[in-house]
Design an enzyme around this catalytic site. Structure first.
Site, PDB file in Angstrom:
ATOM      1  N   GLU A 141     106.608  -2.182  14.393  1.00 14.09           N
ATOM      2  CA  GLU A 141     107.788  -1.685  13.657  1.00 14.09           C
ATOM      3  C   GLU A 141     108.798  -0.924  14.700  1.00 14.09           C
ATOM      4  O   GLU A 141     109.230  -0.089  14.213  1.00 14.09           O
ATOM      5  CB  GLU A 141     107.550  -0.820  12.347  1.00 14.09           C
ATOM      6  CG  GLU A 141     106.796  -1.233  11.454  1.00 14.09           C
ATOM      7  CD  GLU A 141     106.692  -0.298  10.420  1.00 14.09           C
ATOM      8  OE1 GLU A 141     106.305   0.879  10.436  1.00 14.09           O
ATOM      9  OE2 GLU A 141     106.898  -0.628   9.331  1.00 14.09           O
ATOM     10  N   GLU A 188     101.951   4.785   2.681  1.00 12.68           N
ATOM     11  CA  GLU A 188     101.954   4.835   3.890  1.00 12.68           C
ATOM     12  C   GLU A 188     102.053   6.503   4.428  1.00 12.68           C
ATOM     13  O   GLU A 188     102.490   7.403   3.884  1.00 12.68           O
ATOM     14  CB  GLU A 188     103.275   4.479   4.431  1.00 12.68           C
ATOM     15  CG  GLU A 188     103.398   4.662   6.004  1.00 12.68           C
ATOM     16  CD  GLU A 188     104.593   3.554   6.707  1.00 12.68           C
ATOM     17  OE1 GLU A 188     105.158   2.743   5.618  1.00 12.68           O
ATOM     18  OE2 GLU A 188     105.227   3.772   7.663  1.00 12.68           O
ATOM     19  N   TYR A 217     112.504   1.049   1.613  1.00 13.27           N
ATOM     20  CA  TYR A 217     112.378   2.330   1.901  1.00 13.27           C
ATOM     21  C   TYR A 217     113.181   3.549   1.252  1.00 13.27           C
ATOM     22  O   TYR A 217     112.949   4.646   1.184  1.00 13.27           O
ATOM     23  CB  TYR A 217     112.116   2.663   3.236  1.00 13.27           C
ATOM     24  CG  TYR A 217     113.306   1.982   4.223  1.00 13.27           C
ATOM     25  CD1 TYR A 217     114.605   2.785   4.310  1.00 13.27           C
ATOM     26  CD2 TYR A 217     113.335   0.912   5.038  1.00 13.27           C
ATOM     27  CE1 TYR A 217     115.661   2.259   4.934  1.00 13.27           C
ATOM     28  CE2 TYR A 217     114.287   0.516   5.730  1.00 13.27           C
ATOM     29  CZ  TYR A 217     115.658   0.937   5.551  1.00 13.27           C
ATOM     30  OH  TYR A 217     116.445   0.661   6.480  1.00 13.27           O
ATOM     31  N   HIS A 266     111.248   5.349  15.715  1.00  9.87           N
ATOM     32  CA  HIS A 266     110.476   4.593  16.228  1.00  9.87           C
ATOM     33  C   HIS A 266     110.723   4.495  17.577  1.00  9.87           C
ATOM     34  O   HIS A 266     112.096   4.029  17.934  1.00  9.87           O
ATOM     35  CB  HIS A 266     110.126   3.539  15.493  1.00  9.87           C
ATOM     36  CG  HIS A 266     109.543   3.476  14.211  1.00  9.87           C
ATOM     37  ND1 HIS A 266     108.989   2.393  13.235  1.00  9.87           N
ATOM     38  CD2 HIS A 266     109.265   4.573  13.556  1.00  9.87           C
ATOM     39  CE1 HIS A 266     108.636   2.989  12.043  1.00  9.87           C
ATOM     40  NE2 HIS A 266     108.906   4.280  12.200  1.00  9.87           N
ATOM     41  N   HIS A 283     104.629   8.204  12.587  1.00  8.43           N
ATOM     42  CA  HIS A 283     104.338   9.217  11.496  1.00  8.43           C
ATOM     43  C   HIS A 283     103.603  10.288  11.633  1.00  8.43           C
ATOM     44  O   HIS A 283     103.887  11.492  11.544  1.00  8.43           O
ATOM     45  CB  HIS A 283     104.519   8.588  10.154  1.00  8.43           C
ATOM     46  CG  HIS A 283     105.729   7.681   9.884  1.00  8.43           C
ATOM     47  ND1 HIS A 283     105.887   6.620   8.548  1.00  8.43           N
ATOM     48  CD2 HIS A 283     106.847   7.100  10.583  1.00  8.43           C
ATOM     49  CE1 HIS A 283     106.616   5.788   8.741  1.00  8.43           C
ATOM     50  NE2 HIS A 283     107.369   6.257   9.795  1.00  8.43           N
ATOM     51  N   ARG A 303     117.618  -1.808   1.549  1.00  8.70           N
ATOM     52  CA  ARG A 303     118.554  -0.788   1.286  1.00  8.70           C
ATOM     53  C   ARG A 303     118.706  -1.271  -0.160  1.00  8.70           C
ATOM     54  O   ARG A 303     119.497  -0.430  -1.040  1.00  8.70           O
ATOM     55  CB  ARG A 303     119.909  -0.630   2.070  1.00  8.70           C
ATOM     56  CG  ARG A 303     119.413   0.106   3.336  1.00  8.70           C
ATOM     57  CD  ARG A 303     120.534  -0.034   4.262  1.00  8.70           C
ATOM     58  NE  ARG A 303     120.272   0.588   5.715  1.00  8.70           N
ATOM     59  CZ  ARG A 303     119.749   1.980   5.747  1.00  8.70           C
ATOM     60  NH1 ARG A 303     120.003   2.807   4.785  1.00  8.70           N
ATOM     61  NH2 ARG A 303     119.529   2.134   6.739  1.00  8.70           N
ATOM     62  N   HIS A 346     106.032  -4.723   2.539  1.00  5.94           N
ATOM     63  CA  HIS A 346     106.523  -3.334   2.495  1.00  5.94           C
ATOM     64  C   HIS A 346     107.671  -3.355   1.635  1.00  5.94           C
ATOM     65  O   HIS A 346     108.766  -3.964   1.399  1.00  5.94           O
ATOM     66  CB  HIS A 346     107.186  -3.234   3.829  1.00  5.94           C
ATOM     67  CG  HIS A 346     107.397  -1.694   4.185  1.00  5.94           C
ATOM     68  ND1 HIS A 346     107.973  -1.008   3.493  1.00  5.94           N
ATOM     69  CD2 HIS A 346     107.104  -0.774   5.327  1.00  5.94           C
ATOM     70  CE1 HIS A 346     108.214   0.411   3.746  1.00  5.94           C
ATOM     71  NE2 HIS A 346     107.578   0.287   5.029  1.00  5.94           N
ATOM     72  N   HIS A 403     100.476   0.721  11.351  1.00  8.96           N
ATOM     73  CA  HIS A 403     101.891   0.648  11.856  1.00  8.96           C
ATOM     74  C   HIS A 403     101.698   0.977  13.071  1.00  8.96           C
ATOM     75  O   HIS A 403     101.531   2.418  13.443  1.00  8.96           O
ATOM     76  CB  HIS A 403     102.929   1.257  11.053  1.00  8.96           C
ATOM     77  CG  HIS A 403     103.166   0.393   9.829  1.00  8.96           C
ATOM     78  ND1 HIS A 403     104.093   1.300   8.770  1.00  8.96           N
ATOM     79  CD2 HIS A 403     102.740  -0.586   9.424  1.00  8.96           C
ATOM     80  CE1 HIS A 403     104.139   0.481   7.893  1.00  8.96           C
ATOM     81  NE2 HIS A 403     103.514  -0.921   8.206  1.00  8.96           N
ATOM     82  N   HIS A 418     106.362   3.886   0.539  1.00  8.73           N
ATOM     83  CA  HIS A 418     106.366   5.310   1.006  1.00  8.73           C
ATOM     84  C   HIS A 418     106.398   5.973  -0.280  1.00  8.73           C
ATOM     85  O   HIS A 418     107.004   5.889  -1.158  1.00  8.73           O
ATOM     86  CB  HIS A 418     107.870   5.644   1.859  1.00  8.73           C
ATOM     87  CG  HIS A 418     108.031   4.904   3.066  1.00  8.73           C
ATOM     88  ND1 HIS A 418     109.356   4.927   3.807  1.00  8.73           N
ATOM     89  CD2 HIS A 418     107.265   4.174   3.622  1.00  8.73           C
ATOM     90  CE1 HIS A 418     109.176   4.251   4.808  1.00  8.73           C
ATOM     91  NE2 HIS A 418     108.126   3.520   4.777  1.00  8.73           N
ATOM     92  N   ASP A 437     110.483  10.842  12.536  1.00 10.98           N
ATOM     93  CA  ASP A 437     110.532   9.556  12.105  1.00 10.98           C
ATOM     94  C   ASP A 437     111.587   8.395  12.924  1.00 10.98           C
ATOM     95  O   ASP A 437     112.512   7.872  12.232  1.00 10.98           O
ATOM     96  CB  ASP A 437     110.661   9.393  10.567  1.00 10.98           C
ATOM     97  CG  ASP A 437     110.073   7.890  10.048  1.00 10.98           C
ATOM     98  OD1 ASP A 437     109.997   7.041  11.076  1.00 10.98           O
ATOM     99  OD2 ASP A 437     110.589   7.500   9.258  1.00 10.98           O
ATOM    100  N   ASP A 457     100.749   5.107   9.845  1.00  6.40           N
ATOM    101  CA  ASP A 457     101.677   4.912  11.059  1.00  6.40           C
ATOM    102  C   ASP A 457     101.702   5.644  12.130  1.00  6.40           C
ATOM    103  O   ASP A 457     101.570   6.973  12.075  1.00  6.40           O
ATOM    104  CB  ASP A 457     103.151   5.082  10.301  1.00  6.40           C
ATOM    105  CG  ASP A 457     104.456   4.503  11.133  1.00  6.40           C
ATOM    106  OD1 ASP A 457     104.488   5.222  12.208  1.00  6.40           O
ATOM    107  OD2 ASP A 457     105.150   3.836  10.593  1.00  6.40           O
TER     108      ASP A 457
HETATM  109 ZN    ZN Z   1     109.277   5.069  10.291  1.00 11.46          ZN
HETATM  110 FE    FE Z   2     105.737   2.466   9.098  1.00  6.94          FE
HETATM  111 FE    FE Z   3     107.326   2.268   6.341  1.00  8.40          FE
END
Ligand code: ZN
Ligand code: FE
Ligand code: FE
Length: 277
Positions: free
Chosen positions: A256, A142, A70, A226, A179, A37, A67, A211, A107, A224, A176
């Site tokens: 994830e 992704e 995000y 998970h 996703h 973040r 990664h 992913h 992303h 989205d 993913d």
């Molecule tokens: Zn996600």
């Molecule tokens: Fe992912």
């Molecule tokens: Fe991701």
């Protein structure tokens, strides 16, 4: 070789992540390059990286996946948001050169009302500003769920970004499962067809990582969220097919899912049990 791992916290450095991975039965891992973040990255500890690379060689950890935060938005309508994304991605890629030959996933971003085409243009422009011929990292786009104005929930959009990047050989895709399912690709009833479509639109040779996430929501929900493997709308059977699919053989798989280390260890052991040699 079945390459499987999970997302791990990078707070204690690379050697710590390497040891944690081995401890949970993994031979790879994913990590955030910095607080997902926030923006601050700790100074890279070169000694930690050196010791980790030695450990990874001995423990047969063939690859790791970094990664990007995000919260970055490379295709925002706000110039300063795009500039922040550019600086962060560039800084991350410079740091990744200390771990040559690995993967860096981000992303594509949200076009925030400018339209998909403009979003694609801005993402490609940014990539053309930061990628360089001699870099040793492969940068992955992704596949996204299509929440809000997210770019990259259709294979065609990812292809259009790749087509516009000059250092094309430095790029790839990370698929993913949560996703793509949330985006409307039926990997439960039509895994072969989805992978054929991926091959037709993007080319399977561009697929560099997976992913592995179940989804809390139904197909085409564009949400989205998970879920643990086997506890969501994708289900255990589909994951058994995914880890055994010939088109995905040899790719690194990353969990994830909403888990602590123990939960990841359980899922890794379950997935290893699925794999037919
Ligand atoms: Zn996600
Ligand atoms: Fe992912
Ligand atoms: Fe991701």
């Amino acid at each position: 070789m079945f390459i499987i791992g999970s997302h791990l916290s990078s707070a204690k450095g690379f050697l710590h992540m390497g040891k944690e991975a081995v401890q949970i039965g993994a031979n790879t891992f994913q990590f955030f390059t910095r607080n997902p973040r926030g923006s601050r990255a700790k100074k890279l500890d070169e000694e930690d990286v050196r010791v980790f690379l030695d450990f990874a060689r001995k423990a047969s950890v063939p690859v790791v996946l970094a990664h990007a935060p995000y919260t970055l938005n490379p295709c925002s309508k706000e110039e300063k948001t795009r500039e922040f994304a550019r600086m962060t991605l560039q800084d991350d890629l410079n740091r990744m050169e200390y771990l040559p030959g690995n993967l860096y996933n981000f992303h594509p971003g949200s076009h925030t009302g400018q339209g998909v085409e403009r979003g694609i243009e801005l993402i490609a422009k940014l990539l053309n500003e930061i990628l360089w011929r001699e870099q040793k990292t492969t940068v992955l786009l992704e596949t996204m769920a299509g929440k809000g104005t997210e770019v990259g929930s259709r294979f065609e959009e990812l292809r259009m970004i790749l087509d516009r990047v000059h250092c094309r050989d430095k790029m790839g895709i990370c698929l993913d499962t949560c996703h793509v399912y949330d985006a409307g690709y039926d990997i439960v009833n039509g895994l072969d067809e989805v992978l054929e479509e991926f091959d037709r639109v993007i080319g399977l040779e561009n697929l560099k990582a997976i992913h592995l996430n179940d989804s809390k929501n139904p197909i085409a929900s564009h949400k989205d969220r998970h879920e643990k493997i086997g506890k969501g709308s994708i289900g255990e059977k589909a994951f058994e097919k995914i880890v055994n699919h010939p088109a995905l053989r040899g790719l690194p798989f990353y969990l994830e899912t909403p888990n602590e280390l123990e939960g990841y260890a359980g899922e890794i052991s379950m997935l290893k049990g699925f794999v037919r040699s």
